[in-house]
Scaffold this active site. Sequence first.
Site, PDB file in Angstrom:
ATOM      1  N   GLU A  51       0.843  -1.210   0.000  1.00  0.00           N
ATOM      2  CA  GLU A  51       0.000   0.000   0.000  1.00  0.00           C
ATOM      3  C   GLU A  51       0.873   1.254   0.000  1.00  0.00           C
ATOM      4  O   GLU A  51       0.622   2.212  -0.740  1.00  0.00           O
ATOM      5  CB  GLU A  51      -0.914  -0.012   1.221  1.00  0.00           C
ATOM      6  CG  GLU A  51      -1.703   1.266   1.433  1.00  0.00           C
ATOM      7  CD  GLU A  51      -1.981   1.552   2.893  1.00  0.00           C
ATOM      8  OE1 GLU A  51      -1.808   2.721   3.316  1.00  0.00           O
ATOM      9  OE2 GLU A  51      -2.364   0.626   3.634  1.00  0.00           O
ATOM     10  N   GLU A 127       6.930   2.613  11.911  1.00  0.00           N
ATOM     11  CA  GLU A 127       5.494   2.568  12.185  1.00  0.00           C
ATOM     12  C   GLU A 127       5.163   1.438  13.162  1.00  0.00           C
ATOM     13  O   GLU A 127       4.351   1.612  14.081  1.00  0.00           O
ATOM     14  CB  GLU A 127       4.723   2.388  10.879  1.00  0.00           C
ATOM     15  CG  GLU A 127       3.219   2.453  11.027  1.00  0.00           C
ATOM     16  CD  GLU A 127       2.493   2.372   9.694  1.00  0.00           C
ATOM     17  OE1 GLU A 127       1.252   2.274   9.720  1.00  0.00           O
ATOM     18  OE2 GLU A 127       3.158   2.392   8.636  1.00  0.00           O
TER      19      GLU A 127
END
Length: 418
Positions: A51, A127
């Site tokens: 993504e 992240e």
Amino acid sequence: MSEFRQTTLPNGLRIAAEIDSRAYSSSLGYFVHAGSRNEVDAESGLSHFLEHMMFKGTDRRSAADVNRELDELGGQGNAYTSEEQTVYYATVLPKFQDRLIDLLTDMMGPALDEGEFETERQVILEEIAKYEDQPPFGAFERSLEVYFGPRGLGRRVLGTSESIQSVTAQRMRAYFNRRYRPENIVLAATGNVDFDGLVAAAQEKTTTWSQRPNGGEPVADDPATVPVGIQLDRQLAIADASQAYLVRIGHGPSSGSDDRYAARALATLLGDDGGSRLFWELIDTGRAEVATLWPQEFTDTGAWFNYLVCAPDEMADNVKIFDDIMQGVVNNGVDQEELDQVINKAAAGCIMQSERSSSRLFSLGSRWLTHNEYVSIDDTLGKLRGLTVDAVSKAAQDYLTCDQTDILAQASGEVVSG
């Protein structure tokens, strides 16, 4: 009134649109049947990693071009990945429909540049680290891993540090070619949409998608092993945590279940943060910071979550209050006045959300991708307004009495009183 139209292109790409010529915006999105449950251990986190890479340039556009053009269109665009799908979407003025189709479709053929891949690998690792440092410190992921097993629906969407560090660009390309095939994708549109123009543009710009090389099936995982980086302990020791975090997971309705509306109503009645039984007993009294519950629906099954956050030495007492409230509904059901309030609130929320084309986009695209089914606003309102006390009470019997798995995150060495 809205009009629903759909078609399937010769290459297998499905197109679905809810058209409202009165709308001031158009929302478009590609919904891809590629999520963490579709990965094997060697691919863990690839759906989400990919993504990110879709915004890093194509053969026609650089990463800067992609972001600049989104800004030029003046719209709002983004993407997300879940257990069952990856979605790329944007909302623009209707006059920019053709430009947005060109941009989003081009993005669906990413360059997957090696340099960008290595840069983004570090972004993903950061992240993951950031997410693990935030409450409830991975307790939701751990609950899914324990309940469903560490693969399939239990696989982490972000992957693990170990899986991201070991994955290669070559493996990502193989995954892309396997999952991003037109028959696995839905192009959805809502709002002020030119459907015929949408179909013509998509047919022209996706002609080569079916020619993508087949990525081949990966080597199957060994179910007797646990993926690297995964632990299945039911307690997470968190340094310096001031609160305790309890996540309970049990059986819930699937997105295809007829009783999903009753289950949602039950969750609102019990756990809504604006006024519910749990709110008045645990939040309004100051006993807990969070006390809520909800169903999470997947295509073929579902999960029911209970979530409680409070001081460690108050956890045991609060769990008893939580359980007593649940048992009270199981024993006595719900009353009509409570249910009417829930229905009115849900119906109002549904109507207000429908005024935004982007809100309808996710409902339309996800439903068409997973069930090949269209559910209109009127259909949803009809289901809500048709809810009965008996249906919601039955949902309590079905989902509040199931065996549940507890995951507790708290400070190292902390003892929960009981």
